[in-house]
Design a protein around this motif. Structure first.
Motif, PDB file in Angstrom:
ATOM      1  N   GLU A 108       0.875  -1.172   0.000  1.00 21.36           N
ATOM      2  CA  GLU A 108       0.000   0.000   0.000  1.00 21.36           C
ATOM      3  C   GLU A 108       0.909   1.218   0.000  1.00 21.36           C
ATOM      4  OE1 GLU A 108      -3.493   2.002   2.733  1.00 21.36           O
ATOM      5  OE2 GLU A 108      -3.194  -0.174   2.811  1.00 21.36           O
ATOM      6  N   LEU A 109       0.806   2.039  -1.052  1.00 20.40           N
ATOM      7  CA  LEU A 109       1.699   3.173  -1.248  1.00 20.40           C
ATOM      8  C   LEU A 109       0.918   4.475  -1.351  1.00 20.40           C
ATOM      9  CD1 LEU A 109       3.802   1.556  -4.128  1.00 20.40           C
ATOM     10  CD2 LEU A 109       4.420   1.642  -1.694  1.00 20.40           C
ATOM     11  N   SER A 110       1.591   5.588  -1.065  1.00 16.42           N
ATOM     12  CA  SER A 110       1.029   6.928  -1.254  1.00 16.42           C
ATOM     13  C   SER A 110       1.867   7.663  -2.276  1.00 16.42           C
ATOM     14  CB  SER A 110       1.091   7.720   0.048  1.00 16.42           C
ATOM     15  OG  SER A 110      -0.084   7.611   0.739  1.00 16.42           O
ATOM     16  N   SER A 111       1.212   8.581  -3.002  1.00 15.26           N
ATOM     17  CA  SER A 111       1.939   9.363  -3.994  1.00 15.26           C
ATOM     18  C   SER A 111       1.327  10.753  -4.079  1.00 15.26           C
ATOM     19  CB  SER A 111       1.863   8.672  -5.361  1.00 15.26           C
ATOM     20  OG  SER A 111       2.607   9.390  -6.316  1.00 15.26           O
ATOM     21  N   ARG A 112       2.177  11.783  -4.050  1.00 21.43           N
ATOM     22  CA  ARG A 112       1.712  13.167  -4.204  1.00 21.43           C
ATOM     23  C   ARG A 112       1.331  13.482  -5.646  1.00 21.43           C
ATOM     24  NH1 ARG A 112       0.544  16.865  -0.155  1.00 21.43           N
ATOM     25  NH2 ARG A 112       1.895  16.464   1.596  1.00 21.43           N
ATOM     26  N   GLY A 113       1.958  12.805  -6.594  1.00 20.28           N
ATOM     27  CA  GLY A 113       1.639  12.963  -8.013  1.00 20.28           C
ATOM     28  C   GLY A 113       1.021  11.682  -8.540  1.00 20.28           C
ATOM     29  N   THR A 114       0.504  11.734  -9.741  1.00 14.90           N
ATOM     30  CA  THR A 114      -0.115  10.557 -10.349  1.00 14.90           C
ATOM     31  C   THR A 114       0.905   9.425 -10.460  1.00 14.90           C
ATOM     32  OG1 THR A 114      -1.511  12.032 -11.654  1.00 14.90           O
ATOM     33  CG2 THR A 114      -1.413   9.729 -12.328  1.00 14.90           C
ATOM     34  N   PRO A 115       0.614   8.260  -9.863  1.00 20.49           N
ATOM     35  CA  PRO A 115       1.566   7.144  -9.943  1.00 20.49           C
ATOM     36  C   PRO A 115       1.636   6.584 -11.359  1.00 20.49           C
ATOM     37  CG  PRO A 115      -0.451   6.462  -8.836  1.00 20.49           C
ATOM     38  CD  PRO A 115      -0.579   7.931  -9.098  1.00 20.49           C
ATOM     39  N   THR A 129       6.088   6.279  -7.632  1.00 20.68           N
ATOM     40  CA  THR A 129       5.315   7.206  -6.814  1.00 20.68           C
ATOM     41  C   THR A 129       6.123   8.484  -6.643  1.00 20.68           C
ATOM     42  OG1 THR A 129       6.198   6.284  -4.744  1.00 20.68           O
ATOM     43  CG2 THR A 129       4.121   5.346  -5.579  1.00 20.68           C
ATOM     44  N   TYR A 130       5.483   9.515  -6.129  1.00 19.02           N
ATOM     45  CA  TYR A 130       6.126  10.824  -5.982  1.00 19.02           C
ATOM     46  C   TYR A 130       5.956  11.315  -4.554  1.00 19.02           C
ATOM     47  CZ  TYR A 130       6.378  10.375 -10.953  1.00 19.02           C
ATOM     48  OH  TYR A 130       6.651   9.890 -12.211  1.00 19.02           O
ATOM     49  N   GLU A 131       7.083  11.640  -3.927  1.00 16.88           N
ATOM     50  CA  GLU A 131       7.091  12.083  -2.532  1.00 16.88           C
ATOM     51  C   GLU A 131       7.541  13.519  -2.442  1.00 16.88           C
ATOM     52  OE1 GLU A 131       9.720   9.416  -0.491  1.00 16.88           O
ATOM     53  OE2 GLU A 131       8.250   7.795  -0.483  1.00 16.88           O
ATOM     54  N   GLY A 132       7.074  14.205  -1.427  1.00  9.70           N
ATOM     55  CA  GLY A 132       7.480  15.576  -1.163  1.00  9.70           C
ATOM     56  C   GLY A 132       6.615  16.158  -0.067  1.00  9.70           C
TER      57      GLY A 132
END
Length: 159
Positions: A108-115, A129-132
């Motif tokens: 289960e992952l999170s991403s600030r931008g579209t994965p 994924t995109y982190e920030g």
């Protein structure tokens, strides 16, 4: 219209059955799974994963979330089920293994931008994924590659 036909049609209709907002059938070597997302914004959504054919034993997996479903798909390899969800401020990616007579959440992952869903040089499933801290600063791309039954993390160069 024939009244008897209408009566029989109404008897076979189940008004209480939830209408899926997303559905997918996954045909594997050993079994077949049906995946359905039901529910709505206020009640939340439920993902149901059921083995429907060639099952060694019954499989019924359920998970409820307040996130909004965006999509379900399978790449027809590795017996993986991918799903994307909107949390409001980020995207959530969930992946399950649906092999034989088991359902197991792999990641289960999170991403600030579209994965992004791609393959690496060896053809292995990879999720970017995109982190920030916020979308106002440059986001860092993180690659998750499926190796030995799980997704391994690596930060991409130049991100």
């Amino acid at each position: 219209m024939n009244p008897l036909f209408l009566a029989l049609s109404l008897l076979s209709f189940d008004a209480t059955a939830p209408v899926p907002v997303a559905a997918l059938r996954i045909d594997g070597d050993a079994s077949t799974f049906v995946v359905q997302v039901t529910g709505g914004l206020h009640a939340g959504y439920q993902i149901a994963i059921d083995c429907t054919e060639k099952c060694a034993s019954p499989v019924h997996y359920r998970e409820t979330t307040s996130d909004t479903p965006l999509g379900l798909f399978s790449r027809d390899q590795n017996d993986l089920l991918f799903s994307t969800w909107s949390t409001g401020s980020a995207y959530r990616v969930m992946v399950w293994s649906v092999a034989g007579d088991t359902v197991r959440k792999v990641v289960e992952l999170s991403s600030r931008g579209t994965p992004n869903f791609v393959s690496d040089a060896y053809g292995r499933p990879t999720i970017e994924t995109y982190e920030g801290e916020s979308v106002a600063v440059p986001l860092r791309r993180v690659r998750w590659t499926f190796v030995n039954g799980h997704f391994a993390r690596s930060v991409s160069k130049g991100s």
